[in-house]
Scaffold this motif. Structure first.
Motif, PDB file in Angstrom:
ATOM      1  N   THR A  13       0.821  -1.208   0.000  1.00 29.48           N
ATOM      2  CA  THR A  13       0.000   0.000   0.000  1.00 29.48           C
ATOM      3  C   THR A  13       0.856   1.259   0.000  1.00 29.48           C
ATOM      4  OG1 THR A  13      -1.712  -1.201   1.235  1.00 29.48           O
ATOM      5  CG2 THR A  13      -1.862   1.200   1.197  1.00 29.48           C
ATOM      6  N   GLY A  14       1.950   1.242   0.755  1.00 28.34           N
ATOM      7  CA  GLY A  14       2.845   2.399   0.777  1.00 28.34           C
ATOM      8  C   GLY A  14       3.411   2.714  -0.598  1.00 28.34           C
ATOM      9  N   ALA A  15       3.859   1.676  -1.306  1.00 31.62           N
ATOM     10  CA  ALA A  15       4.374   1.885  -2.659  1.00 31.62           C
ATOM     11  C   ALA A  15       3.274   2.364  -3.597  1.00 31.62           C
ATOM     12  CB  ALA A  15       4.992   0.585  -3.184  1.00 31.62           C
ATOM     13  N   ALA A  16       2.071   1.799  -3.447  1.00 27.15           N
ATOM     14  CA  ALA A  16       0.955   2.208  -4.295  1.00 27.15           C
ATOM     15  C   ALA A  16       0.565   3.658  -4.056  1.00 27.15           C
ATOM     16  CB  ALA A  16      -0.251   1.291  -4.050  1.00 27.15           C
ATOM     17  N   VAL A  17       0.595   4.085  -2.805  1.00 28.44           N
ATOM     18  CA  VAL A  17       0.188   5.453  -2.458  1.00 28.44           C
ATOM     19  C   VAL A  17       1.131   6.484  -3.062  1.00 28.44           C
ATOM     20  CG1 VAL A  17       0.009   7.069  -0.522  1.00 28.44           C
ATOM     21  CG2 VAL A  17      -1.106   4.851  -0.405  1.00 28.44           C
ATOM     22  N   ILE A  18       2.416   6.158  -3.144  1.00 28.79           N
ATOM     23  CA  ILE A  18       3.359   7.083  -3.780  1.00 28.79           C
ATOM     24  C   ILE A  18       2.960   7.337  -5.227  1.00 28.79           C
ATOM     25  CG2 ILE A  18       5.754   7.387  -4.518  1.00 28.79           C
ATOM     26  CD1 ILE A  18       6.599   5.791  -2.054  1.00 28.79           C
ATOM     27  N   GLY A  19       2.659   6.259  -5.951  1.00 30.50           N
ATOM     28  CA  GLY A  19       2.207   6.411  -7.340  1.00 30.50           C
ATOM     29  C   GLY A  19       0.872   7.116  -7.440  1.00 30.50           C
TER      30      GLY A  19
END
Length: 229
Positions: A13-19
């Motif tokens: 989720t953290g990686a997805a939120v950056i995008g």
């Protein structure tokens, strides 16, 4: 309970939120401020994951991330059945909520305020940082919270492109499915409670932001005049 799916969900989720934050803000600003041919088509494509079944979204992602795709043939990036693929799937399904909410927030910013800053000599990045973002911040934050909650709860598209590999790609929603299938109801109950608590907190924050933005401004002038002799 095995906590690995929980920590992996946070990582994905953290990686997805950056995008979501970077791409979502760019698309929201583009749709709010620029008129161009094909705008309606672009809007439809962006919002399509909201109405498509997640498995269909995952099927499209298989063509993008699978063998024969540009990423594999030219860039040699084999992302299928990795946590990065799960992050991409979560980003795709969460992005429409960010774009939709942030776009509405940008459209509420009065152009006169931005133009006044330009007349005073502000550069475009200064107008964006000091005028546009502060005014639209509540809508942007609400969109970010909603898209984060959607990304955290992603199941179907993640299963299609990342699989359900314990310790590698098994996120919390997938772990709940496995626990129910194996009749480990104590584990399932705990994980469901965690997901529900996170979703409830996210929605509560969104509605708090909405209520705060609708609150009428305090009329200091009238209060002062009432107390004056």
């Amino acid at each position: 309970m095995n906590w690995q799916p929980f920590w992996l969900s946070l990582q994905v989720t953290g990686a997805a939120v950056i995008g979501i934050l970077i791409i979502g803000l760019a698309l929201a600003l583009l749709l709010a401020r620029v008129s161009f041919r094909g705008k309606l088509l672009l809007e439809t494509i962006i919002y399509l994951p909201l109405v498509l079944p997640p498995t269909v979204v995952g099927y499209y992602l298989l063509f993008v991330l699978g063998r024969g795709s540009f990423l594999v043939e030219r860039l040699n990036l084999n992302l299928l059945f990795t946590w990065q693929a799960a992050a991409i799937a979560s980003m795709i399904v969460g992005l429409p909520l960010m774009v939709q909410t942030a776009r509405a927030a940008f459209e509420e910013v009065e152009p006169d305020q931005e133009e006044a800053a330009r007349v005073d000599g502000a550069a475009e990045w200064q107008v964006w940082w000091y005028i546009t973002l502060p005014i639209a911040r509540r809508g942007i934050l609400a969109g970010l919270i909603l898209s984060t909650a959607r990304a955290l709860g992603e199941f179907g598209a993640t299963l299609m492109v990342a699989g359900n590999i314990p310790g590698r790609t098994q996120t919390l929603p997938l772990a709940i499915y496995d626990a129910v299938q194996a009749r480990r109801y104590d584990d399932a109950n705990l994980m469901v409670l965690m997901m529900t608590s996170l979703a409830f907190t996210g929605l509560w924050l969104v509605y708090r932001l909405g209520a705060a933005s609708r609150k009428p401004p305090r009329r200091y002038g009238s209060t002062f005049s009432e107390k004056s002799p």
